[in-house]
Design a protein around this motif. Structure first.
Motif, PDB file in Angstrom:
ATOM      1  N   VAL A   1       1.247  -1.243   0.747  1.00 37.97           N
ATOM      2  CA  VAL A   1      -0.229  -0.020  -0.587  1.00 37.97           C
ATOM      3  C   VAL A   1       0.855   1.296  -0.016  1.00 37.97           C
ATOM      4  CG1 VAL A   1      -2.153  -1.543   1.156  1.00 37.97           C
ATOM      5  CG2 VAL A   1      -0.665   0.042   2.685  1.00 37.97           C
ATOM      6  N   GLY A   2       0.623   2.569  -0.447  1.00 36.15           N
ATOM      7  CA  GLY A   2       1.237   3.939  -0.254  1.00 36.15           C
ATOM      8  C   GLY A   2       1.592   4.080   1.057  1.00 36.15           C
ATOM      9  N   LEU A   3       2.322   4.641   1.646  1.00 35.94           N
ATOM     10  CA  LEU A   3       2.973   5.396   3.212  1.00 35.94           C
ATOM     11  C   LEU A   3       3.307   6.250   2.812  1.00 35.94           C
ATOM     12  CD1 LEU A   3       4.731   1.255   3.856  1.00 35.94           C
ATOM     13  CD2 LEU A   3       2.281   2.655   4.434  1.00 35.94           C
ATOM     14  N   VAL A   4       3.739   7.099   1.948  1.00 36.63           N
ATOM     15  CA  VAL A   4       4.200   8.619   1.593  1.00 36.63           C
ATOM     16  C   VAL A   4       3.158   9.858   1.008  1.00 36.63           C
ATOM     17  CG1 VAL A   4       5.630  10.143   0.300  1.00 36.63           C
ATOM     18  CG2 VAL A   4       6.361   7.794  -0.330  1.00 36.63           C
ATOM     19  N   SER A   5       3.861   9.760   2.763  1.00 37.84           N
ATOM     20  CA  SER A   5       2.046  11.721   2.833  1.00 37.84           C
ATOM     21  C   SER A   5       2.991  12.582   2.189  1.00 37.84           C
ATOM     22  CB  SER A   5       2.091  11.342   4.504  1.00 37.84           C
ATOM     23  OG  SER A   5       1.026  10.482   4.728  1.00 37.84           O
ATOM     24  N   PHE A   6       4.429  12.832   2.499  1.00 30.67           N
ATOM     25  CA  PHE A   6       5.567  14.098   2.348  1.00 30.67           C
ATOM     26  C   PHE A   6       6.416  12.954   1.829  1.00 30.67           C
ATOM     27  CE2 PHE A   6       8.962  16.851   2.935  1.00 30.67           C
ATOM     28  CZ  PHE A   6       8.273  18.127   1.915  1.00 30.67           C
ATOM     29  N   PRO A   7       6.629  13.889   0.666  1.00 34.99           N
ATOM     30  CA  PRO A   7       5.780  14.759  -0.814  1.00 34.99           C
ATOM     31  C   PRO A   7       4.411  13.523  -0.956  1.00 34.99           C
ATOM     32  CG  PRO A   7       7.943  13.876  -1.490  1.00 34.99           C
ATOM     33  CD  PRO A   7       7.791  13.515  -0.183  1.00 34.99           C
ATOM     34  N   SER A   8       4.128  14.507  -2.125  1.00 32.21           N
ATOM     35  CA  SER A   8       2.838  14.269  -2.716  1.00 32.21           C
ATOM     36  C   SER A   8       3.359  13.082  -4.051  1.00 32.21           C
ATOM     37  CB  SER A   8       1.702  14.518  -2.725  1.00 32.21           C
ATOM     38  OG  SER A   8       1.050  14.081  -3.855  1.00 32.21           O
ATOM     39  N   PHE A   9       3.502  12.535  -4.634  1.00 28.38           N
ATOM     40  CA  PHE A   9       4.158  11.484  -5.044  1.00 28.38           C
ATOM     41  C   PHE A   9       3.215  11.426  -6.700  1.00 28.38           C
ATOM     42  CE2 PHE A   9       4.975   7.359  -8.573  1.00 28.38           C
ATOM     43  CZ  PHE A   9       6.639   8.137  -8.648  1.00 28.38           C
ATOM     44  N   HIS A  10       1.199  11.716  -6.190  1.00 26.16           N
ATOM     45  CA  HIS A  10       0.765  11.284  -7.159  1.00 26.16           C
ATOM     46  C   HIS A  10       0.793  13.429  -7.840  1.00 26.16           C
ATOM     47  CE1 HIS A  10      -2.402   8.818  -5.785  1.00 26.16           C
ATOM     48  NE2 HIS A  10      -3.339   8.841  -6.602  1.00 26.16           N
ATOM     49  N   CYS A  11       0.738  13.756  -7.200  1.00 24.48           N
ATOM     50  CA  CYS A  11       1.645  15.526  -7.831  1.00 24.48           C
ATOM     51  C   CYS A  11       2.390  15.474  -8.263  1.00 24.48           C
ATOM     52  CB  CYS A  11       1.574  16.231  -6.507  1.00 24.48           C
ATOM     53  SG  CYS A  11       0.030  16.776  -5.694  1.00 24.48           S
ATOM     54  N   ALA A  12       3.838  14.339  -8.409  1.00 22.13           N
ATOM     55  CA  ALA A  12       4.797  14.373  -9.216  1.00 22.13           C
ATOM     56  C   ALA A  12       4.930  13.606 -10.014  1.00 22.13           C
ATOM     57  CB  ALA A  12       6.135  13.740  -8.222  1.00 22.13           C
ATOM     58  N   LEU A  13       3.681  12.442  -9.782  1.00 20.91           N
ATOM     59  CA  LEU A  13       3.583  11.725 -11.372  1.00 20.91           C
ATOM     60  C   LEU A  13       2.690  12.608 -12.461  1.00 20.91           C
ATOM     61  CD1 LEU A  13       3.562   8.813 -12.397  1.00 20.91           C
ATOM     62  CD2 LEU A  13       1.605   7.999 -11.297  1.00 20.91           C
ATOM     63  N   GLY A  14       1.344  13.055 -11.821  1.00 18.98           N
ATOM     64  CA  GLY A  14       1.248  13.978 -12.846  1.00 18.98           C
ATOM     65  C   GLY A  14       1.538  15.363 -13.329  1.00 18.98           C
ATOM     66  N   ILE A  15       2.577  15.658 -13.275  1.00 14.48           N
ATOM     67  CA  ILE A  15       3.437  16.492 -13.560  1.00 14.48           C
ATOM     68  C   ILE A  15       4.211  15.773 -14.531  1.00 14.48           C
ATOM     69  CG2 ILE A  15       5.450  18.228 -12.842  1.00 14.48           C
ATOM     70  CD1 ILE A  15       2.754  19.297 -12.279  1.00 14.48           C
ATOM     71  N   ILE A  16       4.593  14.606 -14.521  1.00 11.85           N
ATOM     72  CA  ILE A  16       5.357  14.163 -15.514  1.00 11.85           C
ATOM     73  C   ILE A  16       5.477  13.707 -16.230  1.00 11.85           C
ATOM     74  CG2 ILE A  16       7.843  13.677 -13.429  1.00 11.85           C
ATOM     75  CD1 ILE A  16       6.895  10.987 -13.206  1.00 11.85           C
ATOM     76  N   MET A  17       4.063  12.899 -16.031  1.00  4.56           N
ATOM     77  CA  MET A  17       2.865  12.120 -17.121  1.00  4.56           C
ATOM     78  C   MET A  17       2.507  12.904 -17.827  1.00  4.56           C
ATOM     79  SD  MET A  17       0.749   9.669 -15.275  1.00  4.56           S
ATOM     80  CE  MET A  17      -0.644  10.658 -14.366  1.00  4.56           C
TER      81      MET A  17
END
Length: 334
Positions: A251-267
């Motif tokens: 399960v995803g455990l990372v709260s800081f920083p948001s990998f969702h946001c990083a992934l969105g930018i690179i996608m």
């Protein structure tokens, strides 16, 4: 020289650099994992290596199939043969990328668990203080977004769709006429994963839902799953009790920083050459980023940090891939 045709079978210098970036990130995670395992209460389920090996064997078989088709049709110039060779090359490109992506993901997930298994104090109060300094009231924002069921549904869709979009993008970039696009995407994921992993280790957090403990009425139109489902695993890892890492139960455990946001930018960046794809992906990411707060349970500072990681990863990978142009030579007539 014009753009290379989509049937170009060689390995470009840029692609080689992207591969080096991914291998370097995977090696970094591997070294860190080995060092941390030696004094951690986390153990690795050996079946995970079997799963990884079987998956890589399947990827190798897919590559072999693509190679056979390309080889058998190497002299055939018919339209059907050219089409088959194109898609065979796409299969080979996809399998090459997956052969790098899968071990990287395994090592990254293990690192995430090992980094979480710590007794270091959580720093959510510090992250919340940054939000406060920015004039951001997390609970008020969540309640405001929750007041509109339609808005909540749109945000939840964008948040959950980003994972499926990443999988789809792997296939779409493999089919792209830009031969290096997919490997560039994997390199961007590798760099952003390294940034995210080591920052989450340096600044352990549980997330905004754990910190603020809002009543269910405050987020009743959201599932809050992104900010709540990891808490049981996080508690178990931080308890000091023996814990077994299963790759198929991650399960995803990372709260800081948001990998969702990083992934969105690179996608979004990875779609820059495909305009019909860039617009819908950009719109989805634009909606997904604010969704990380009520649905993902992130602080605002988490999202900002994720965006910065995405931008930094683009800068690093772009710098690595840039080829030096040979110095101009002066030609004179004798």
């Amino acid at each position: 020289m014009g753009r290379l045709p989509c049937f170009y079978f060689g390995m470009s210098a840029s692609r080689n650099r992207f591969i080096v970036v991914v291998i370097a990130a995977a090696a970094l995670f591997a070294v860190a994992d080995l060092l941390m395992l030696s004094h951690s209460w986390v153990e690795v389920d050996p079946s995970g290596f079997i799963i990884l090996a079987k998956t890589l064997a399947l990827v190798t078989a897919i590559y072999g199939l693509g190679w056979i088709v390309t080889f058998r049709l190497r002299s055939d110039r018919s339209r059907l043969a050219l089409g088959m060779k194109r898609y065979s090359e796409s299969l080979k490109t996809l399998s090459q990328a997956l052969a790098l992506f899968l071990p990287l993901s395994f090592l990254d997930c293990l690192f995430m668990y090992l980094a979480t298994a710590t007794n270091k104090p959580l720093v959510d109060s510090n992250i919340a203080a940054i939000d406060s300094a920015l004039g951001f009231d997390w609970l008020a924002v969540v309640q405001a977004l929750n007041s509109s069921p339609i808005m909540a549904s749109i945000l939840m869709f964008a948040y959950t769709a980003i994972g499926l979009l990443m999988i789809g993008l792997l296939f779409l970039l493999a089919l792209s006429s830009e031969t290096d696009a997919l490997m560039e995407f994997i390199a961007l994921i590798a760099v952003s994963s390294a940034f995210t992993g080591f920052l989450m280790m340096a600044f352990p957090t549980a997330g905004a839902y754990a910190f603020y403990a809002p009543p269910h009425d405050a987020y009743s139109n959201f599932t809050g799953m992104g900010g709540l489902t990891h808490l049981q695993t996080l508690g178990a890892l931080r308890s000091g009790s023996p814990f077994v890492f299963h790759i198929n139960k991650v399960v995803g455990l990372v709260s800081f920083p948001s990998f969702h946001c990083a992934l969105g930018i690179i996608m979004t960046y990875s779609c820059r050459r495909t305009y019909w794809l860039l617009v819908p992906v950009g719109v989805l990411v634009t909606i997904m980023i604010p969704a990380t707060i009520p649905e993902g349970g992130h602080h605002l500072a988490d999202a900002i940090a994720g965006i910065l990681i995405g931008l930094a990863s683009i800068g690093i990978v772009s710098a690595v891939s840039t080829r030096r142009r040979p110095a101009a030579t002066l030609v004179t007539e004798g």
